[in-house]
Motif scaffolding. Structure first.
Motif, PDB file in Angstrom:
ATOM      1  N   ASP A  81       0.914  -1.062   0.014  1.00  0.00           N
ATOM      2  CA  ASP A  81       0.516   0.218   0.494  1.00  0.00           C
ATOM      3  C   ASP A  81       1.106   1.264   0.302  1.00  0.00           C
ATOM      4  N   CYS A  82       1.981   1.426  -0.014  1.00  0.00           N
ATOM      5  CA  CYS A  82       3.273   2.247  -0.623  1.00  0.00           C
ATOM      6  C   CYS A  82       2.433   3.458  -1.496  1.00  0.00           C
ATOM      7  N   ASP A  83       2.605   4.187  -2.057  1.00  0.00           N
ATOM      8  CA  ASP A  83       2.552   5.340  -2.536  1.00  0.00           C
ATOM      9  C   ASP A  83       2.882   5.989  -3.666  1.00  0.00           C
ATOM     10  N   GLN A  84       4.339   5.699  -3.004  1.00  0.00           N
ATOM     11  CA  GLN A  84       6.090   6.793  -4.159  1.00  0.00           C
ATOM     12  C   GLN A  84       7.058   5.854  -3.789  1.00  0.00           C
ATOM     13  N   LEU A  85       7.520   6.144  -4.540  1.00  0.00           N
ATOM     14  CA  LEU A  85       9.119   4.864  -4.161  1.00  0.00           C
ATOM     15  C   LEU A  85      10.683   6.379  -4.228  1.00  0.00           C
ATOM     16  N   VAL A  86      11.350   6.331  -3.595  1.00  0.00           N
ATOM     17  CA  VAL A  86      12.715   6.832  -3.635  1.00  0.00           C
ATOM     18  C   VAL A  86      13.229   6.334  -4.558  1.00  0.00           C
ATOM     19  N   ILE A  87      14.686   6.883  -5.710  1.00  0.00           N
ATOM     20  CA  ILE A  87      15.747   6.141  -5.942  1.00  0.00           C
ATOM     21  C   ILE A  87      16.392   6.907  -5.625  1.00  0.00           C
ATOM     22  N   LYS A  88      18.005   6.368  -5.447  1.00  0.00           N
ATOM     23  CA  LYS A  88      19.268   7.389  -4.638  1.00  0.00           C
ATOM     24  C   LYS A  88      20.841   6.176  -5.774  1.00  0.00           C
ATOM     25  N   SER A  89      20.864   6.814  -6.653  1.00  0.00           N
ATOM     26  CA  SER A  89      21.925   6.146  -6.550  1.00  0.00           C
ATOM     27  C   SER A  89      24.297   6.859  -6.416  1.00  0.00           C
ATOM     28  N   VAL A  90      24.386   5.852  -6.052  1.00  0.00           N
ATOM     29  CA  VAL A  90      25.894   6.014  -5.924  1.00  0.00           C
ATOM     30  C   VAL A  90      26.772   5.244  -6.376  1.00  0.00           C
ATOM     31  N   PRO A  91      27.524   6.117  -7.559  1.00  0.00           N
ATOM     32  CA  PRO A  91      29.084   5.611  -8.479  1.00  0.00           C
ATOM     33  C   PRO A  91      29.990   4.318  -7.453  1.00  0.00           C
ATOM     34  N   LEU A  92      30.034   3.252  -8.099  1.00  0.00           N
ATOM     35  CA  LEU A  92      31.059   2.797  -7.419  1.00  0.00           C
ATOM     36  C   LEU A  92      32.227   3.121  -8.060  1.00  0.00           C
ATOM     37  N   VAL A  93      33.501   2.395  -7.563  1.00  0.00           N
ATOM     38  CA  VAL A  93      34.750   2.688  -7.217  1.00  0.00           C
ATOM     39  C   VAL A  93      34.919   1.617  -9.694  1.00  0.00           C
ATOM     40  N   GLN A  94      34.264   0.872  -9.417  1.00  0.00           N
ATOM     41  CA  GLN A  94      34.672   0.077 -10.702  1.00  0.00           C
ATOM     42  C   GLN A  94      33.449   1.147 -12.058  1.00  0.00           C
ATOM     43  N   TYR A  98      26.744   0.597 -10.831  1.00  0.00           N
ATOM     44  CA  TYR A  98      26.611   1.583  -9.574  1.00  0.00           C
ATOM     45  C   TYR A  98      25.365   1.108  -7.917  1.00  0.00           C
ATOM     46  N   GLU A  99      25.490   1.894  -6.705  1.00  0.00           N
ATOM     47  CA  GLU A  99      24.068   1.296  -6.164  1.00  0.00           C
ATOM     48  C   GLU A  99      23.093   2.084  -6.250  1.00  0.00           C
ATOM     49  N   LEU A 100      21.886   1.709  -6.377  1.00  0.00           N
ATOM     50  CA  LEU A 100      21.266   2.346  -6.375  1.00  0.00           C
ATOM     51  C   LEU A 100      19.681   1.473  -5.230  1.00  0.00           C
ATOM     52  N   GLU A 101      19.966   2.458  -4.483  1.00  0.00           N
ATOM     53  CA  GLU A 101      18.911   2.356  -2.946  1.00  0.00           C
ATOM     54  C   GLU A 101      17.543   2.871  -3.215  1.00  0.00           C
ATOM     55  N   PHE A 102      16.451   1.793  -3.284  1.00  0.00           N
ATOM     56  CA  PHE A 102      15.236   1.771  -3.784  1.00  0.00           C
ATOM     57  C   PHE A 102      14.036   2.061  -2.188  1.00  0.00           C
ATOM     58  N   MET A 103      13.514   3.388  -1.758  1.00  0.00           N
ATOM     59  CA  MET A 103      12.677   3.313  -0.543  1.00  0.00           C
ATOM     60  C   MET A 103      11.351   3.458  -1.027  1.00  0.00           C
ATOM     61  N   PHE A 104      10.448   2.852  -0.696  1.00  0.00           N
ATOM     62  CA  PHE A 104       9.171   2.295  -0.132  1.00  0.00           C
ATOM     63  C   PHE A 104       8.657   3.288   0.911  1.00  0.00           C
ATOM     64  N   LEU A 105       7.619   4.015   0.654  1.00  0.00           N
ATOM     65  CA  LEU A 105       7.101   4.954   1.850  1.00  0.00           C
ATOM     66  C   LEU A 105       6.156   4.972   1.203  1.00  0.00           C
TER      67      LEU A 105
END
Length: 191
Positions: A81-94, A98-105
């Motif tokens: 029953d979430c209504d939004q998603l937040v995505i944050k990306s972080v470039p990795l050394v290679q 990238y590392e992507l964080e998915f946050m459900f709100l």
């Protein structure tokens, strides 16, 4: 003589075991803004949980909306029953990883979060959510279902998620009993 018979048999078995994920770019190319190393951060943002356009495997578009939880195959019931998603990306050394964080709100409340690594290929981020489930005797009397996702942006900077599923094996392939489908969904950016 036996070797001449065994060579084609082993060749067919080896070729049928070599199944890989393959996305159809044709279904999304008309509304794709390609990501590059210098602008991957554009994927960062807040998106509506329900989609606004679904593209079926036959490239036909539908107003039927799905949701991000189903597209990313999230098993946790907190995302239902979430209504939004937040995505944050972080470039990795290679490079190009990238590392992507998915946050459900739900409103302002954080319900669920997880991370995927992703590789930038051909303007899209291919997630490391490769899943392979085998049933029966794989590639002989059964098969393996393989799936993976990739994400990107539309020309209007909305989120685009494309999934690939393949269920085939040696005998399934020869008798056309398996399936291979691509589908995509678009999600509106909130900010």
């Amino acid at each position: 003589m036996k070797n001449l018979v065994l060579i084609p048999v082993f060749t067919v078995i080896i070729l049928s075991l070599n199944s890989c994920v393959s996305f159809s770019r044709k279904m999304i190319q008309d509304d794709l803004s390609e990501l590059k190393d210098e602008n991957v951060h554009m994927i960062d943002g807040q998106y509506k949980y329900n989609g606004y356009e679904y593209i079926r495997h036959d490239n036909s578009k539908s107003g039927t909306e799905g949701n991000i939880g189903k597209m990313l195959a999230v098993k946790n019931t907190l995302v239902n029953d979430c209504d939004q998603l937040v995505i944050k990306s972080v470039p990795l050394v290679q490079g190009k990883t990238y590392e992507l964080e998915f946050m459900f709100l739900k409103g302002e409340e954080l319900r669920y979060t997880f991370k995927y690594q992703a590789q930038l290929k051909k303007g899209l981020l291919i997630l490391n959510n490769h899943i392979s489930k085998c049933h029966g005797v794989p590639y002989l009397l059964g098969g393996c279902e393989i799936s993976q996702s990739r994400i990107g942006l539309t020309k209007d900077h909305h989120l685009l998620i494309q999934n690939y599923k393949d269920n085939s094996g040696a005998f399934l392939l020869f008798f056309w009993a398996g399936y291979t489908i691509n589908y995509a969904e678009k999600y509106q950016r909130i900010n």
